[in-house]
Design a protein around this motif. Sequence first.
Motif, PDB file in Angstrom:
ATOM      1  N   ARG A 182       1.445  -9.849   2.778  1.00 46.30           N
ATOM      2  CA  ARG A 182       0.561 -10.387   2.378  1.00 46.30           C
ATOM      3  C   ARG A 182      -0.486 -10.735   3.141  1.00 46.30           C
ATOM      4  O   ARG A 182      -1.836 -10.966   3.026  1.00 46.30           O
ATOM      5  N   LEU A 183      -0.292 -11.166   4.806  1.00 40.42           N
ATOM      6  CA  LEU A 183      -1.256 -11.642   5.493  1.00 40.42           C
ATOM      7  C   LEU A 183      -2.249 -10.366   5.807  1.00 40.42           C
ATOM      8  O   LEU A 183      -3.408 -10.484   5.998  1.00 40.42           O
ATOM      9  N   GLN A 184      -1.556  -9.165   5.809  1.00 41.61           N
ATOM     10  CA  GLN A 184      -2.385  -8.093   6.152  1.00 41.61           C
ATOM     11  C   GLN A 184      -3.581  -8.135   4.787  1.00 41.61           C
ATOM     12  O   GLN A 184      -4.692  -7.510   4.965  1.00 41.61           O
ATOM     13  N   GLY A 185      -2.981  -8.017   3.860  1.00 42.60           N
ATOM     14  CA  GLY A 185      -3.808  -8.430   2.632  1.00 42.60           C
ATOM     15  C   GLY A 185      -4.458  -6.995   2.107  1.00 42.60           C
ATOM     16  O   GLY A 185      -5.233  -7.030   1.021  1.00 42.60           O
ATOM     17  N   ASP A 186      -4.107  -5.773   2.540  1.00 41.40           N
ATOM     18  CA  ASP A 186      -4.744  -4.514   1.824  1.00 41.40           C
ATOM     19  C   ASP A 186      -3.766  -3.638   2.226  1.00 41.40           C
ATOM     20  O   ASP A 186      -2.895  -3.435   3.157  1.00 41.40           O
ATOM     21  N   PRO A 187      -3.801  -2.536   1.331  1.00 41.68           N
ATOM     22  CA  PRO A 187      -2.686  -1.482   1.652  1.00 41.68           C
ATOM     23  C   PRO A 187      -3.245  -0.394   2.863  1.00 41.68           C
ATOM     24  O   PRO A 187      -2.244   0.299   3.233  1.00 41.68           O
ATOM     25  N   PHE A 188      -4.219  -0.574   3.427  1.00 42.01           N
ATOM     26  CA  PHE A 188      -4.513   0.414   4.543  1.00 42.01           C
ATOM     27  C   PHE A 188      -3.618   0.071   5.758  1.00 42.01           C
ATOM     28  O   PHE A 188      -3.681   1.012   6.690  1.00 42.01           O
ATOM     29  N   ALA A 189      -3.426  -1.251   5.975  1.00 41.23           N
ATOM     30  CA  ALA A 189      -2.640  -1.586   7.316  1.00 41.23           C
ATOM     31  C   ALA A 189      -1.089  -1.106   6.976  1.00 41.23           C
ATOM     32  O   ALA A 189      -0.246  -2.007   6.697  1.00 41.23           O
TER      33      ALA A 189
END
Lengths: 340, 231
Positions: free
Chosen positions: A70-77
Amino acid sequence: MNPLDHVKDWFADGWRGWNDFWFAPRDSAMLGAIRILAGSMLFYTHFVWTLDFLAFFGPHAWISRDLAARLQGDPFAWSHLWMVQSPPWLWITHFFALLVFLLFTIGLFTKVTSVLAWLFAVSYAHRAIGTQFGLDQINIVLAMYLMLGPSGAAYSVDRWLASKRSAGPQAPAAPSIRANIATRLLQIHMCVIYLFAGLAKLQGPSWWNGTAMWGAIANLQYQSLDMTWLVHYPIAVAVLTHVTVFWEISYCALVWPKWIRPVIILLAVPLHLGIAVCLGMATFGMAMMYGNLAFVPPKVARALFDRKLQPRLDEASLGGKTSSSPRNTRRRHRLNSRVG
Amino acid sequence: MWGFYRFDRRNAYLVDFQNAGASKVPKSRMMSLSLKYRIILSMLVVFHLAAVFIGPWSMRPYDSAFSSALAQAWLPYLRAASLDNGYRFFAPEPGPSHLVRYELAMPDGSAVEGVFPDLSEHQPRLLYHRHFMLSEFLNTLDNPAFENPDLETSPPAPELADLARWKRLHGELIQSVARHLLVTSAAEEITLYLRRHNIPLPEEVARGVALDDSRWIEEKLLGSFSREELE
């Protein structure tokens, strides 16, 4: 000459310069040397996770897997660690990653292990959000360009095995365009890193009034060598502060002219050595110095590491003559090209 | 950047001036890459170098509308390759450091206190630094902008939504850290404090005040949790 011709010439010169800059072959010796150093750092960095592995990546980690996502916030990480949660599988993948870093360092199956090393470095960085610092960033930068270039073409087990198979002295790999592109990209990336490191400091008053270095050396949590005696030498603190900013901002311009490059690169040593010894970040300081090696000519690596190999090669290829005349140099180059 | 190579017509070699004495490079090998491949490679290089620059340039909070738009366009690549770093080492200036102090209430009624990072416990230095970055991260997410009444009342919608998201994540981070400490210590309750260690003033240090003197330290309650609450 009409103005249009000037424009055409300008573009032609630019294209020629672009080609010279990117597409001239380069000896891969320095990439090979950086691979050993950066690979060792990658191995050590990830080995240290092992000492408290489940605390950072396990089911009850400091930052849980779901929260990290959730902290990364996007699926690219992306990270393989998003998919692995059970401790046995976490350990298996971790030891596999360590094996990859080890093989990459010694240069075995380098074409594969260099790609895997970069993938693992990025993967761990994404999962370990909140516990990273500059070391992880420079590790990934180094791994990326060592993957793009033929970093296993020199000083590697791959090279040694090829030499064994050829049943004779193995010439150094021929200079390659790939080695040049990887080196150029690393050089420019180092420039960008220092440029933004310097520009960001311009927002802080203490980098202007010369007290910033005090803020670093008086920080007990960073301190690994007590330098607070510098409090009695405020001018020295100010000089260190200003030199740091000027050096970082001007690095991207001054590192290119040949006549001043050695000075700029040598200044990186006290700066990063200071971070390593005084601020408790030996790993980060060393990794940044490894990045600077991209600006050191490959012939330096050859001079340092090829002393034993080169005379044998000369003898084998030139019938015992070790002359460095232009004719023999060209002949040696042709021989090397055939072997490489 | 241009002009580091010169074509030596007599010997048909390109002399690499940039590499100061590196081997002469036959022109034929330089030209071995076809124009088509050089154009494709050039485009890839430009795309990648744009990402290398946009990553730190667009890093918050000092991003512009333009740099943000570019970062949005490059987002998949920036994130997938982990190029979205600010490289803002000790910037804008070296500030105070942050630690986490915790008090654990054990099942037998005793109390245990601890701090992380702890150099005596976390060795080697890199492991200590990982714990240090974790405690710093707890502070970083605790954005002072959340406590800014202007931001709370005048709603620039995207900014406010973003701040609210980070505020929520900060709360989750505190709980995650608390859960980890409860599980690993088998304690019943935990109270967490963020300890700020301010940079000592030079004149005070010159007078002999120690770097770890209590006058430099502030504490702020992060929260208290029981095991049941976090399960």
